[in-house]
Design an enzyme around this catalytic site. Structure first.
Site, PDB file in Angstrom:
ATOM      1  N   LYS A   1      -8.127 114.183 -35.502  1.00  0.00           N
ATOM      2  CA  LYS A   1      -6.707 113.888 -35.295  1.00  0.00           C
ATOM      3  C   LYS A   1      -5.978 115.107 -34.747  1.00  0.00           C
ATOM      4  CE  LYS A   1      -5.778 110.184 -38.645  1.00  0.00           C
ATOM      5  NZ  LYS A   1      -4.892 109.784 -39.748  1.00  0.00           N
TER       6      LYS A   1
ATOM      7  N   LYS B   1      -6.188 100.064 -35.828  1.00  0.00           N
ATOM      8  CA  LYS B   1      -4.856  99.472 -35.846  1.00  0.00           C
ATOM      9  C   LYS B   1      -3.817 100.360 -35.202  1.00  0.00           C
ATOM     10  CE  LYS B   1      -3.036 100.426 -40.498  1.00  0.00           C
ATOM     11  NZ  LYS B   1      -3.000 101.869 -40.362  1.00  0.00           N
TER      12      LYS B   1
ATOM     13  N   LYS C   1     -15.057 101.251 -33.597  1.00  0.00           N
ATOM     14  CA  LYS C   1     -14.419 100.456 -34.644  1.00  0.00           C
ATOM     15  C   LYS C   1     -13.054  99.945 -34.169  1.00  0.00           C
ATOM     16  CE  LYS C   1     -12.067 101.267 -38.962  1.00  0.00           C
ATOM     17  NZ  LYS C   1     -11.698 102.178 -40.028  1.00  0.00           N
TER      18      LYS C   1
END
Ligand code: TRP
Length: 343
Positions: free
Chosen positions: A119, A205, A202
């Protein structure tokens, strides 16, 4: 005293950040399992809003998504008479225990976290927040406050769970047995839905560059259709489950179909034996996903017509959660040597 006395069933704790939009991946990989398992555990399902501020975000959006995620927990079958559904920031003990655990968590443990590194790499180095580095300690506080036995999470959270266990063990060693050591409950790999635009990754969202990455739980039928009809497949025509990365797209569509429709892999393959091609497969996936989401969307609409319903429920449940969390926090304070405030 690693048990705070009143445990009847084993405890489960899990949470989702109120950022982005919940997807069919969240439903199939997490919420559906939580709802099924809630009868076997004393469950705490948290909307982890304090985690959501560790990357740039919009305050109005955070507030709206916090309600939305809570309502979606219920719409997906979490029963508020059985499970505790609450917002992390409503129970002050989460922030406070994080600070206390910061005192005993070696910085090196946090610097090693792969999710932090990933991140942080996506942001400008000088704008990465301290909170992003500290994220796993907040997660440890979430879990340890409830003397949690089991934590249902995706495979990507395995390292954070290990850190939680390490922090708990370190605390217990330094100050005496205080925390239950939690175990990860990772679903089988079949429960992992991949991105429609990139079936090797994956389904996520967080809003990605592609509009066609994920089906959201609140997508209307025309959006569901558009996204699935555009899903990446391959140049073949065989409709079969496969581990071959080349055929990951078709495999993913079959996994989605099976998850909504039920049946064995053989039955699903037999069902498509006479299909003329991937177009037929996609149309049927659109059908089962649309039908499968319909009751969730209806329930969501009902739960949110009365604007006060969710907020009231969250207030009740935060009080319920605090009854479990506060005694743990007090025990930690005492063990760590804080002078008890006179009341
Ligand atoms: N980090 C988790 C995720 O991204 C969310 C989370 C926060 C969580 N606190 C938690 C999950 C405690 C389980 C238990 O999925």
């Amino acid at each position: 005293m690693s048990d705070n006395g009143s445990k009847q069933h084993k405890r489960v704790f899990s949470g989702v950040q109120p950022s982005g939009n919940l997807t069919i991946g969240n439903y199939l990989g997490a919420l559906k399992q939580w709802a099924r398992e809630q009868h076997n555990f004393e469950s705490f399902f948290c909307v982890v809003d304090l985690h959501a501020i560790t990357v740039p975000y919009d305050p109005a959006d955070l507030r709206a998504k916090t309600r939305e995620v809570a309502a979606l927990y219920l719409a997906c079958g979490i029963d508020p008479d059985i499970s505790t559904v609450f917002v992390q920031s409503h129970v002050r003990a989460h922030s406070e225990l994080t600070w206390l655990l910061n005192g005993i968590t070696p910085l090196g443990w946090l610097n090693r976290m792969t999710q932090f590194k990933d991140k942080a790499a996506k942001q400008q180095a000088d704008s990465v927040s301290t909170g992003l580095l500290d994220y796993p300690v907040l997660m440890a506080a979430d879990i340890l406050l409830y003397q949690t036995d089991a934590v249902p999470v995706g495979d990507d959270q395995r390292q954070h769970l290990e850190l939680t266990r390490d922090v708990a063990q370190r605390f217990n060693h330094m100050f005496g047995e205080t925390f239950t050591i939690p175990a990860a409950m990772i679903p089988p790999s079949g429960a992992r839905i991949k991105g429609l635009d990139d079936p090797t990754a994956k389904m996520s969202k967080s809003i990605t560059d592609s509009e066609y990455h994920a089906v959201y739980l609140l997508d209307p039928p025309n959006r569901i259709k558009k996204k699935i009809m555009r899903a990446v497949t391959d140049s073949g025509r065989e409709i079969a489950f496969s581990d071959d990365p080349e055929r990951a797209g078709v495999n993913n569509l079959l996994e989605i179909f099976q998850a909504f429709q039920g049946g064995t892999k053989e039955e699903v393959e037999a069902h498509f034996a006479n299909a003329r091609g991937y177009g037929d497969l996609k149309k049927e996936v659109v059908e089962v996903v649309t039908e499968g989401l319909k009751p969730i969307q209806q329930k969501y609409a009902e739960l949110t017509t009365d604007a006060g319903y969710i907020d009231n429920l969250l207030a009740d449940h935060a009080a319920r959660a605090a009854e479990v969390a506060n005694p743990t926090l007090e025990l930690v304070q005492e063990r760590m040597g804080f002078l008890k405030a006179r009341r």
